[in-house]
Scaffold this motif. Structure first.
Motif, PDB file in Angstrom:
ATOM      1  N   TYR A  47       0.684  -1.287  -0.139  1.00  0.00           N
ATOM      2  CA  TYR A  47       0.367  -0.253  -0.201  1.00  0.00           C
ATOM      3  C   TYR A  47       0.697   1.398  -0.480  1.00  0.00           C
ATOM      4  O   TYR A  47       0.763   2.248  -0.528  1.00  0.00           O
ATOM      5  CB  TYR A  47      -0.969   0.402   1.076  1.00  0.00           C
ATOM      6  N   LYS A  50       2.334   1.940  -3.046  1.00  0.00           N
ATOM      7  CA  LYS A  50       1.440   2.164  -4.476  1.00  0.00           C
ATOM      8  C   LYS A  50       1.037   3.837  -4.159  1.00  0.00           C
ATOM      9  O   LYS A  50       1.084   4.868  -4.947  1.00  0.00           O
ATOM     10  CB  LYS A  50       0.457   1.567  -4.464  1.00  0.00           C
ATOM     11  N   GLN A  51       1.043   4.000  -2.763  1.00  0.00           N
ATOM     12  CA  GLN A  51       0.845   5.558  -2.096  1.00  0.00           C
ATOM     13  C   GLN A  51       1.999   6.845  -2.901  1.00  0.00           C
ATOM     14  O   GLN A  51       1.855   7.212  -3.277  1.00  0.00           O
ATOM     15  CB  GLN A  51       0.702   5.595  -1.054  1.00  0.00           C
ATOM     16  N   GLU A  52       3.359   6.363  -2.789  1.00  0.00           N
ATOM     17  CA  GLU A  52       3.989   7.367  -2.804  1.00  0.00           C
ATOM     18  C   GLU A  52       4.322   7.012  -4.547  1.00  0.00           C
ATOM     19  O   GLU A  52       4.851   8.421  -4.979  1.00  0.00           O
ATOM     20  CB  GLU A  52       6.077   7.075  -2.037  1.00  0.00           C
ATOM     21  N   GLU A  53       4.449   6.310  -5.684  1.00  0.00           N
ATOM     22  CA  GLU A  53       4.104   6.392  -6.862  1.00  0.00           C
ATOM     23  C   GLU A  53       3.001   5.571  -6.943  1.00  0.00           C
ATOM     24  O   GLU A  53       2.750   4.682  -7.463  1.00  0.00           O
ATOM     25  CB  GLU A  53       5.629   5.612  -7.092  1.00  0.00           C
ATOM     26  N   ASN A  54       1.785   6.275  -7.751  1.00  0.00           N
ATOM     27  CA  ASN A  54       0.868   5.386  -7.950  1.00  0.00           C
ATOM     28  C   ASN A  54       0.558   5.094  -9.371  1.00  0.00           C
ATOM     29  O   ASN A  54       1.464   5.215  -9.681  1.00  0.00           O
ATOM     30  CB  ASN A  54      -0.687   7.198  -7.780  1.00  0.00           C
ATOM     31  N   GLY A  55       0.861   4.061  -9.485  1.00  0.00           N
ATOM     32  CA  GLY A  55       1.008   3.046 -11.298  1.00  0.00           C
ATOM     33  C   GLY A  55       1.935   2.591 -10.684  1.00  0.00           C
ATOM     34  O   GLY A  55       2.211   1.551 -11.855  1.00  0.00           O
TER      35      GLY A  55
END
Length: 216
Positions: A47, A50-55
Protein backbone atom coordinates in the motif's frame (compact mmCIF):
# COMPACT_ATOMS: atom_id res chain seq x y z
CA UNK A 1 44.07 -10.06 2.18
CA UNK A 2 41.47 -12.82 2.34
CA UNK A 3 42.08 -16.27 3.72
CA UNK A 4 41.90 -19.19 1.28
CA UNK A 5 39.21 -21.74 2.07
CA UNK A 6 39.16 -24.24 -0.77
CA UNK A 7 36.29 -26.69 -0.81
CA UNK A 8 37.12 -30.20 -1.93
CA UNK A 9 34.28 -30.66 -4.40
CA UNK A 10 30.59 -30.14 -5.06
CA UNK A 11 30.09 -33.76 -4.03
CA UNK A 12 31.36 -32.99 -0.52
CA UNK A 13 28.77 -30.24 -0.14
CA UNK A 14 25.82 -32.27 -1.45
CA UNK A 15 26.75 -35.56 0.21
CA UNK A 16 25.01 -34.71 3.50
CA UNK A 17 21.54 -35.94 2.59
CA UNK A 18 20.04 -35.87 6.10
CA UNK A 19 21.19 -32.27 6.63
CA UNK A 20 19.91 -31.14 3.22
CA UNK A 21 16.55 -32.82 3.82
CA UNK A 22 16.17 -31.16 7.24
CA UNK A 23 17.27 -27.79 5.89
CA UNK A 24 14.73 -27.99 3.06
CA UNK A 25 11.98 -29.00 5.49
CA UNK A 26 12.79 -25.98 7.68
CA UNK A 27 12.78 -23.76 4.58
CA UNK A 28 9.32 -24.96 3.56
CA UNK A 29 7.81 -24.59 7.02
CA UNK A 30 9.57 -21.29 7.69
CA UNK A 31 8.55 -19.73 4.37
CA UNK A 32 4.91 -20.77 4.74
CA UNK A 33 4.70 -19.49 8.32
CA UNK A 34 6.47 -16.28 7.27
CA UNK A 35 4.25 -15.61 4.26
CA UNK A 36 1.10 -16.12 6.31
CA UNK A 37 2.22 -14.53 9.57
CA UNK A 38 3.84 -11.50 7.96
CA UNK A 39 1.09 -10.93 5.37
CA UNK A 40 -0.33 -7.84 7.21
CA UNK A 41 3.11 -6.20 7.04
CA UNK A 42 3.47 -7.08 3.38
CA UNK A 43 0.03 -5.66 2.57
CA UNK A 44 1.02 -2.44 4.38
CA UNK A 45 4.29 -2.26 2.40
CA UNK A 46 2.47 -2.75 -0.89
CA UNK A 47 0.00 0.00 0.00
CA UNK A 48 2.78 2.45 0.93
CA UNK A 49 4.69 1.77 -2.29
CA UNK A 50 1.56 2.40 -4.35
CA UNK A 51 0.75 5.50 -2.31
CA UNK A 52 4.14 7.07 -2.95
CA UNK A 53 4.23 6.34 -6.68
CA UNK A 54 0.73 5.68 -7.96
CA UNK A 55 0.60 3.17 -10.78
CA UNK A 56 4.06 1.81 -10.08
CA UNK A 57 4.74 -1.91 -9.58
CA UNK A 58 4.87 -3.14 -5.99
CA UNK A 59 7.46 -5.82 -6.64
CA UNK A 60 10.95 -5.58 -8.05
CA UNK A 61 11.70 -8.77 -9.96
CA UNK A 62 15.34 -9.29 -10.86
CA UNK A 63 17.38 -12.10 -12.36
CA UNK A 64 19.86 -13.58 -9.92
CA UNK A 65 22.39 -16.40 -10.05
CA UNK A 66 21.69 -19.31 -7.73
CA UNK A 67 23.09 -22.73 -6.97
CA UNK A 68 25.48 -24.10 -9.61
CA UNK A 69 25.10 -20.91 -11.64
CA UNK A 70 21.42 -21.46 -12.42
CA UNK A 71 19.51 -18.18 -12.81
CA UNK A 72 16.12 -17.44 -11.26
CA UNK A 73 13.75 -14.51 -10.75
CA UNK A 74 14.12 -13.05 -7.26
CA UNK A 75 11.29 -11.05 -5.68
CA UNK A 76 11.61 -7.96 -3.50
CA UNK A 77 9.39 -5.06 -2.59
CA UNK A 78 10.41 -2.18 -4.84
CA UNK A 79 12.50 0.26 -2.79
CA UNK A 80 13.99 2.27 -5.66
CA UNK A 81 12.68 4.63 -8.31
CA UNK A 82 11.29 3.17 -11.53
CA UNK A 83 14.42 3.87 -13.62
CA UNK A 84 16.90 2.61 -11.02
CA UNK A 85 18.67 0.23 -13.42
CA UNK A 86 19.21 2.99 -15.98
CA UNK A 87 20.55 5.38 -13.34
CA UNK A 88 23.03 2.73 -12.17
CA UNK A 89 25.24 3.56 -15.15
CA UNK A 90 25.60 7.12 -13.86
CA UNK A 91 26.48 5.92 -10.35
CA UNK A 92 28.78 3.00 -11.08
CA UNK A 93 31.95 5.08 -10.52
CA UNK A 94 30.71 5.89 -6.99
CA UNK A 95 30.80 2.26 -5.91
CA UNK A 96 32.07 1.98 -2.31
CA UNK A 97 32.74 -1.77 -2.39
CA UNK A 98 35.76 -3.43 -3.99
CA UNK A 99 35.18 -6.41 -6.27
CA UNK A 100 32.13 -7.78 -8.08
CA UNK A 101 29.45 -5.91 -6.13
CA UNK A 102 27.89 -2.42 -6.24
CA UNK A 103 26.93 -0.55 -3.08
CA UNK A 104 26.79 3.07 -1.92
CA UNK A 105 25.42 4.10 1.47
CA UNK A 106 23.36 7.09 0.31
CA UNK A 107 21.92 5.67 -2.92
CA UNK A 108 19.84 8.49 -4.52
CA UNK A 109 17.67 5.91 -6.30
CA UNK A 110 16.05 4.74 -3.05
CA UNK A 111 12.54 6.09 -2.48
CA UNK A 112 11.21 7.56 0.77
CA UNK A 113 9.26 4.43 1.70
CA UNK A 114 12.12 2.36 0.29
CA UNK A 115 14.46 3.67 2.99
CA UNK A 116 12.06 2.46 5.69
CA UNK A 117 11.59 -0.91 4.03
CA UNK A 118 15.34 -1.42 3.72
CA UNK A 119 16.09 -0.32 7.28
CA UNK A 120 13.71 -2.96 8.61
CA UNK A 121 14.47 -5.53 5.84
CA UNK A 122 10.76 -5.61 4.95
CA UNK A 123 11.76 -5.22 1.30
CA UNK A 124 13.29 -8.71 1.48
CA UNK A 125 10.11 -10.50 2.65
CA UNK A 126 8.89 -11.51 -0.85
CA UNK A 127 11.98 -13.72 -1.08
CA UNK A 128 10.10 -16.14 1.16
CA UNK A 129 8.26 -17.10 -2.04
CA UNK A 130 11.62 -17.94 -3.64
CA UNK A 131 12.40 -20.08 -0.59
CA UNK A 132 9.09 -21.94 -0.87
CA UNK A 133 9.77 -22.58 -4.56
CA UNK A 134 13.16 -24.06 -3.70
CA UNK A 135 15.23 -21.40 -5.49
CA UNK A 136 16.57 -19.96 -2.25
CA UNK A 137 17.03 -20.99 1.36
CA UNK A 138 16.31 -19.06 4.54
CA UNK A 139 20.07 -19.06 5.21
CA UNK A 140 22.82 -19.00 2.59
CA UNK A 141 25.10 -16.72 0.56
CA UNK A 142 23.75 -13.49 -0.92
CA UNK A 143 22.28 -14.19 -4.40
CA UNK A 144 24.54 -12.77 -7.10
CA UNK A 145 23.63 -10.53 -10.00
CA UNK A 146 24.60 -11.87 -13.47
CA UNK A 147 26.96 -8.91 -14.01
CA UNK A 148 28.68 -9.75 -10.72
CA UNK A 149 28.93 -13.43 -11.59
CA UNK A 150 30.75 -12.58 -14.83
CA UNK A 151 33.59 -11.13 -12.72
CA UNK A 152 33.92 -14.14 -10.40
CA UNK A 153 37.14 -16.13 -10.30
CA UNK A 154 37.21 -19.83 -9.40
CA UNK A 155 37.52 -19.04 -5.70
CA UNK A 156 34.44 -16.79 -5.78
CA UNK A 157 32.36 -19.38 -7.65
CA UNK A 158 32.54 -21.72 -4.65
CA UNK A 159 29.80 -19.67 -2.99
CA UNK A 160 27.42 -21.02 -5.67
CA UNK A 161 27.75 -24.60 -4.43
CA UNK A 162 24.67 -24.04 -2.23
CA UNK A 163 21.38 -22.20 -2.60
CA UNK A 164 21.51 -18.45 -1.94
CA UNK A 165 19.76 -17.27 1.20
CA UNK A 166 17.47 -14.53 2.47
CA UNK A 167 20.08 -13.99 5.18
CA UNK A 168 23.50 -15.40 5.88
CA UNK A 169 26.77 -15.13 7.76
CA UNK A 170 27.82 -12.03 5.79
CA UNK A 171 24.52 -10.26 6.44
CA UNK A 172 24.86 -10.66 10.23
CA UNK A 173 28.57 -9.82 10.35
CA UNK A 174 28.44 -6.07 9.74
CA UNK A 175 28.21 -6.26 5.96
CA UNK A 176 28.69 -2.52 5.40
CA UNK A 177 32.26 -2.82 6.67
CA UNK A 178 33.12 -5.98 4.71
CA UNK A 179 34.48 -5.84 1.16
CA UNK A 180 33.55 -8.32 -1.58
CA UNK A 181 36.34 -10.82 -0.94
CA UNK A 182 35.52 -10.71 2.75
CA UNK A 183 31.93 -11.60 1.90
CA UNK A 184 33.11 -14.53 -0.21
CA UNK A 185 35.35 -15.74 2.63
CA UNK A 186 32.41 -15.69 5.04
CA UNK A 187 30.18 -17.51 2.55
CA UNK A 188 32.73 -20.27 2.04
CA UNK A 189 33.29 -20.50 5.79
CA UNK A 190 29.54 -20.98 6.19
CA UNK A 191 29.42 -23.66 3.48
CA UNK A 192 32.28 -25.61 5.04
CA UNK A 193 30.67 -25.52 8.49
CA UNK A 194 26.96 -25.39 7.69
CA UNK A 195 24.66 -27.11 10.13
CA UNK A 196 21.16 -26.71 11.51
CA UNK A 197 22.66 -25.19 14.66
CA UNK A 198 24.63 -22.63 12.61
CA UNK A 199 21.52 -21.76 10.60
CA UNK A 200 19.56 -21.30 13.83
CA UNK A 201 22.20 -18.93 15.20
CA UNK A 202 22.12 -16.84 12.00
CA UNK A 203 18.30 -16.72 12.05
CA UNK A 204 18.36 -15.43 15.64
CA UNK A 205 21.02 -12.81 14.78
CA UNK A 206 18.97 -11.76 11.73
CA UNK A 207 15.85 -11.25 13.86
CA UNK A 208 17.86 -9.15 16.34
CA UNK A 209 19.23 -6.97 13.53
CA UNK A 210 15.76 -6.49 12.04
CA UNK A 211 14.16 -5.59 15.39
CA UNK A 212 17.08 -3.36 16.38
CA UNK A 213 18.50 -2.00 13.10
CA UNK A 214 22.15 -1.02 13.43
CA UNK A 215 22.98 -0.21 9.84
CA UNK A 216 24.12 -3.75 9.03
Amino acid sequence: MHFILQLTSEKDVNNRQSFLFTKRLIDIIGSIVGLIGLSPIMVWAAYKIKQEENGSPVFFIQERVGKNGKTFKMYKFRSMCMDAEQKLIELIDQNEVEGAMFKIKEDPRVTKIGKKLRKTSIDELPQLWNVLKGEMSLIGPRPSLPREFELYDEYDKQRLLVKPGCSGLWQVSGRNEIHFKGMVDLDIKYIKNQSILEDTKIIIKTILIITKPNGA
